[in-house]
Design a protein around this motif. Structure first.
Motif, PDB file in Angstrom:
ATOM      1  N   LYS A  73      42.494  38.174  31.298  1.00  0.00           N
ATOM      2  CA  LYS A  73      42.999  39.375  30.573  1.00  0.00           C
ATOM      3  C   LYS A  73      43.343  38.878  29.057  1.00  0.00           C
ATOM      4  CE  LYS A  73      43.760  42.054  34.717  1.00  0.00           C
ATOM      5  NZ  LYS A  73      42.417  41.530  35.094  1.00  0.00           N
ATOM      6  N   GLU A  75      43.795  38.918  25.352  1.00  0.00           N
ATOM      7  CA  GLU A  75      43.477  40.208  24.440  1.00  0.00           C
ATOM      8  C   GLU A  75      42.629  39.351  23.245  1.00  0.00           C
ATOM      9  OE1 GLU A  75      46.238  42.257  21.095  1.00  0.00           O
ATOM     10  OE2 GLU A  75      47.217  41.994  23.241  1.00  0.00           O
ATOM     11  N   THR A  76      41.428  40.384  23.038  1.00  0.00           N
ATOM     12  CA  THR A  76      40.561  39.776  22.122  1.00  0.00           C
ATOM     13  C   THR A  76      40.789  40.316  20.766  1.00  0.00           C
ATOM     14  OG1 THR A  76      39.111  41.738  22.580  1.00  0.00           O
ATOM     15  CG2 THR A  76      38.720  39.510  23.730  1.00  0.00           C
ATOM     16  N   GLN A  77      40.349  39.694  19.632  1.00  0.00           N
ATOM     17  CA  GLN A  77      40.740  40.394  18.280  1.00  0.00           C
ATOM     18  C   GLN A  77      39.383  40.731  17.684  1.00  0.00           C
ATOM     19  OE1 GLN A  77      42.673  36.871  16.652  1.00  0.00           O
ATOM     20  NE2 GLN A  77      44.167  36.787  18.070  1.00  0.00           N
ATOM     21  N   LYS A  99      39.133  34.253  19.202  1.00  0.00           N
ATOM     22  CA  LYS A  99      39.944  33.440  20.321  1.00  0.00           C
ATOM     23  C   LYS A  99      39.739  32.016  20.444  1.00  0.00           C
ATOM     24  CE  LYS A  99      43.677  34.084  22.685  1.00  0.00           C
ATOM     25  NZ  LYS A  99      45.037  34.575  21.915  1.00  0.00           N
TER      26      LYS A  99
END
Length: 131
Positions: A73, A75-77, A99
């Motif tokens: 989980k 967090e992607t950007q 990431k």
């Protein structure tokens, strides 16, 4: 594919599901792979967009990064800024590559080689660095 799922699930002490439903045409009812694939589905690591899982296919670098990021989980950007010459900001996987670049998971030149099969060394690097 199934081996990678097995490794990331076991490495992260994920309890395997008891779900016995058939989600993919090529995962047989009595297959020992089924519990790993169904667990990955239940955790949203993979999806059922394709009717076949292709369990014996190799996995690409970008597929591996996406699966492991989904499991953890992470967090992607969405602000990809052309860190690699072979990844465009419009590529579906660009947010995962951002990431990866920050974590320096794979040793690369100016390319990410998203469709290249992941190596065993890279799997170990991914497991170690993406926590």
């Amino acid at each position: 594919r199934w081996e990678f799922l097995k490794i990331i699930l076991l490495k992260n002490d994920i309890d395997l599901t008891n779900d016995t439903k058939n989600y993919f045409n090529d995962i047989l009812d009595n297959s020992w792979q089924k519990k790993y694939v169904n667990t990955a589905l239940s955790l949203w690591i993979i999806s059922t967009k394709n009717p076949n899982f292709n369990p014996n296919d190799n996995i690409s670098r970008v597929e591996a990064v996406k699966m492991y990021a989904n499991l953890l989980k992470i967090e992607t950007q969405n602000n990809y800024s052309n860190n690699f010459s072979d990844v465009k900001s419009t590529d579906w996987f660009a947010k995962y590559v951002v990431k990866k670049k920050k974590k320096n998971i794979f040793k690369t030149d100016t390319n990410f080689y998203p469709n290249k099969d992941i190596t065993r060394y890279e799997v170990v690097s991914l497991l170690y660095n993406l926590k």
